[in-house]
Design a protein around this motif. Structure first.
Motif, PDB file in Angstrom:
ATOM      1  N   VAL A  80       0.832  -1.202   0.000  1.00 28.25           N
ATOM      2  CA  VAL A  80       0.000   0.000   0.000  1.00 28.25           C
ATOM      3  C   VAL A  80       0.869   1.255   0.000  1.00 28.25           C
ATOM      4  N   ARG A  81       1.931   1.237   0.776  1.00 26.75           N
ATOM      5  CA  ARG A  81       2.819   2.407   0.827  1.00 26.75           C
ATOM      6  C   ARG A  81       3.519   2.630  -0.506  1.00 26.75           C
ATOM      7  N   ARG A  82       3.966   1.545  -1.132  1.00 28.15           N
ATOM      8  CA  ARG A  82       4.609   1.678  -2.443  1.00 28.15           C
ATOM      9  C   ARG A  82       3.644   2.257  -3.475  1.00 28.15           C
ATOM     10  N   PHE A  83       2.372   2.000  -3.285  1.00 26.01           N
ATOM     11  CA  PHE A  83       1.337   2.490  -4.192  1.00 26.01           C
ATOM     12  C   PHE A  83       1.025   3.971  -3.936  1.00 26.01           C
ATOM     13  N   GLY A  84       1.613   4.521  -2.889  1.00 22.51           N
ATOM     14  CA  GLY A  84       1.353   5.916  -2.548  1.00 22.51           C
ATOM     15  C   GLY A  84       0.124   6.108  -1.695  1.00 22.51           C
ATOM     16  N   ALA A  85      -0.298   5.040  -1.011  1.00 25.12           N
ATOM     17  CA  ALA A  85      -1.505   5.082  -0.186  1.00 25.12           C
ATOM     18  C   ALA A  85      -1.147   4.782   1.271  1.00 25.12           C
ATOM     19  N   ARG A  86      -2.153   4.733   2.114  1.00 24.37           N
ATOM     20  CA  ARG A  86      -1.929   4.427   3.532  1.00 24.37           C
ATOM     21  C   ARG A  86      -3.216   3.865   4.128  1.00 24.37           C
ATOM     22  N   PHE A  87      -3.091   3.273   5.306  1.00 23.06           N
ATOM     23  CA  PHE A  87      -4.241   2.783   6.056  1.00 23.06           C
ATOM     24  C   PHE A  87      -4.620   3.802   7.131  1.00 23.06           C
ATOM     25  N   ILE A  88      -5.925   3.965   7.336  1.00 17.96           N
ATOM     26  CA  ILE A  88      -6.434   4.817   8.409  1.00 17.96           C
ATOM     27  C   ILE A  88      -7.378   3.989   9.268  1.00 17.96           C
ATOM     28  N   GLY A  89      -7.169   4.017  10.579  1.00 12.80           N
ATOM     29  CA  GLY A  89      -8.032   3.313  11.519  1.00 12.80           C
ATOM     30  C   GLY A  89      -9.231   4.160  11.908  1.00 12.80           C
ATOM     31  N   ILE A  90     -10.296   3.495  12.366  1.00 14.27           N
ATOM     32  CA  ILE A  90     -11.554   4.164  12.642  1.00 14.27           C
ATOM     33  C   ILE A  90     -11.451   5.215  13.744  1.00 14.27           C
ATOM     34  N   GLY A  91     -10.470   5.089  14.623  1.00 15.21           N
ATOM     35  CA  GLY A  91     -10.314   6.083  15.688  1.00 15.21           C
ATOM     36  C   GLY A  91      -9.329   7.183  15.365  1.00 15.21           C
ATOM     37  N   GLU A  92      -8.786   7.194  14.149  1.00 16.43           N
ATOM     38  CA  GLU A  92      -7.742   8.169  13.799  1.00 16.43           C
ATOM     39  C   GLU A  92      -8.339   9.449  13.217  1.00 16.43           C
ATOM     40  N   PRO A 107     -13.086  -1.059  10.288  1.00 19.80           N
ATOM     41  CA  PRO A 107     -12.079  -0.591  11.248  1.00 19.80           C
ATOM     42  C   PRO A 107     -10.852   0.001  10.585  1.00 19.80           C
ATOM     43  N   LEU A 108     -10.525  -0.453   9.381  1.00 21.88           N
ATOM     44  CA  LEU A 108      -9.397   0.069   8.619  1.00 21.88           C
ATOM     45  C   LEU A 108      -9.844   0.333   7.183  1.00 21.88           C
ATOM     46  N   ILE A 109      -9.461   1.489   6.658  1.00 19.01           N
ATOM     47  CA  ILE A 109      -9.654   1.762   5.239  1.00 19.01           C
ATOM     48  C   ILE A 109      -8.313   2.143   4.636  1.00 19.01           C
ATOM     49  N   SER A 110      -8.105   1.783   3.382  1.00 21.48           N
ATOM     50  CA  SER A 110      -6.919   2.249   2.675  1.00 21.48           C
ATOM     51  C   SER A 110      -7.338   3.435   1.818  1.00 21.48           C
ATOM     52  N   VAL A 111      -6.481   4.451   1.787  1.00 15.77           N
ATOM     53  CA  VAL A 111      -6.826   5.697   1.099  1.00 15.77           C
ATOM     54  C   VAL A 111      -5.640   6.181   0.282  1.00 15.77           C
ATOM     55  N   LYS A 112      -5.960   6.863  -0.827  1.00 13.54           N
ATOM     56  CA  LYS A 112      -4.927   7.489  -1.645  1.00 13.54           C
ATOM     57  C   LYS A 112      -5.460   8.813  -2.161  1.00 13.54           C
ATOM     58  N   GLY A 113      -4.679   9.872  -1.983  1.00 15.92           N
ATOM     59  CA  GLY A 113      -5.077  11.175  -2.476  1.00 15.92           C
ATOM     60  C   GLY A 113      -4.996  12.233  -1.390  1.00 15.92           C
ATOM     61  N   ASP A 114      -5.850  13.225  -1.491  1.00 14.05           N
ATOM     62  CA  ASP A 114      -5.864  14.377  -0.591  1.00 14.05           C
ATOM     63  C   ASP A 114      -6.652  14.039   0.667  1.00 14.05           C
ATOM     64  N   LEU A 115      -5.954  13.809   1.775  1.00 14.67           N
ATOM     65  CA  LEU A 115      -6.616  13.373   3.001  1.00 14.67           C
ATOM     66  C   LEU A 115      -7.528  14.432   3.595  1.00 14.67           C
TER      67      LEU A 115
END
Length: 381
Positions: A80-92, A107-115
């Protein structure tokens, strides 16, 4: 562009916690609801991972439960990191606030782009893949006007209405929710559009594993996220049997506003939207219809109701149920869905015991979870 409110709140996961969370949600028979129940019962993802074999065995599992390894989680994190994305947890802090509040939020979503787009109030726009020119133009108008008012536009990257809504909100902020992994967008013809979204003022979101190719049953899961992220969902041209109607139904269950654009009764693409109007959806003939209704609720309460922490050690723990009590709970279940509160009333046993036994059955693959918190037993031969 106006500013509509969204405040970032929450606590960031440590790298160790993120790996444990990813392992837990990728393990067999652990979905979003089970994940939450495990955290509530065990106190942390690491504790839950250690207890999975015992809990599933108590639920009557016929084979050992598969638990995702540290190596598997680390490989997915790195991909995911190599793809330029990251994981976000539900409490973050960067987790979409409205999505956090629905039952069964991932509980976890992977996201890419403008947070920054993730925490803004959002309007969902969905509709026919085989959209008319008028329908696509109307969806684009709603998207542009809502975007200028400060809302992000959430949709599913499908052909037709979804694509029109995304394109019209590229400059103001749009969220594409994927049915597969972030690297498996569908349909392929919209990959250039997805690139524009993630490279500009937009965000791609998925709850599925990286590399997951979407299947038919994954699209209703995607629709649930569209409804959960949005404060209101606008349906433009939907046939009687349409995924957009699933999104509208879920939006209603989540307490969201549902807007429907009326259409010709002679056009099959409008039968579903006209049906929504008969069921009480908000008649939508202009952007003002959407903005006026959303204005009073656009200040999302971002309070965090999913807290990951060790259980309170000061309170004396309730001893676990004995075999007779477990049998009473299981015998109250059958193939017909029932409300968990009814199980508690019927058995007269502590709610904590009922939830524990249901959790054990779930991990053993013996429980169906239905919409609205209903459960039923998987009948075995």
């Amino acid at each position: 562009m106006e500013t509509v409110g969204a405040r970032r709140t929450g606590i960031a996961l440590t790298e160790r916690q993120r790996i444990a969370w990813l392992r837990l949600i990728r393990s067999d028979n652990v979905g979003p609801v089970t994940f939450r129940d495990l955290i509530n019962h065990c106190g942390s993802a690491e504790n839950a991972l250690a207890m999975l074999p015992e809990l599933s065995a108590r639920g009557g599992a016929l084979r050992a439960i598969r638990i995702a390894s540290v190596e598997e989680a680390e490989r997915e994190l790195e991909a995911v990191r190599r793809f330029g994305a990251r994981f976000i947890g539900i409490g973050e802090p960067d987790y979409p606030p409205a999505l956090r509040q629905i039952d069964g939020a991932p509980p976890l979503i992977s996201v890419k782009g403008d947070l920054s787009i993730a925490t803004r109030p959002s309007v969902g726009i969905v509709g026919s893949r085989n959209a008319s020119i008028a329908g696509a133009k109307f969806a684009a108008m709603i998207a542009r006007d809502c975007g200028r008012a400060g809302y992000s536009i959430t949709s599913g990257l499908a052909r037709g209405i979804d694509a029109a809504a995304h394109r019209a909100s590229l400059d103001t902020g749009t969220i594409a929710v994927l049915a597969g992994g972030l690297d498996q967008p569908y349909p392929p013809e919209n990959i250039p559009l997805l690139d524009e979204i993630t490279e500009g003022a937009g965000l791609a979101i998925s709850e599925m594993p990286f590399g997951w190719e979407p299947r038919a049953r994954d699209f209703p899961r995607r629709n649930r996220l569209i409804a959960g992220i949005s404060l209101g969902v606008v349906v433009v041209e939907a046939a009687e049997r349409s995924g957009s109607l699933i999104t509208a139904r879920l939006a209603t269950e989540f307490g969201r506003l549902v807007f429907a654009v009326p259409g010709s009764p002679l056009d099959p693409r409008c039968h579903g939207t006209n049906g929504l109007l008969k069921q009480g959806a908000i008649v939508t003939t202009s952007s003002a219809d959407v903005l006026d209704m959303l204005s009073p609720i656009s200040q999302i309460d971002p309070s965090q109701d999913f807290v990951v922490e060790e259980p309170d050690k000061s309170a004396a723990p309730l001893p676990p149920p004995d075999d007779d009590d477990r049998d009473r709970i299981i015998s109250s279940l059958g193939p017909t869905p029932v409300d968990i509160d009814d199980i508690i009333r019927h058995t007269g046993l502590p709610a904590q015991w009922v939830y524990l036994v249901l959790l054990e059955l779930d991990l053993a693959g013996r429980l169906y979870r239905h919409p609205g918190g209903m459960v039923s037993l998987v009948m075995q031969d």
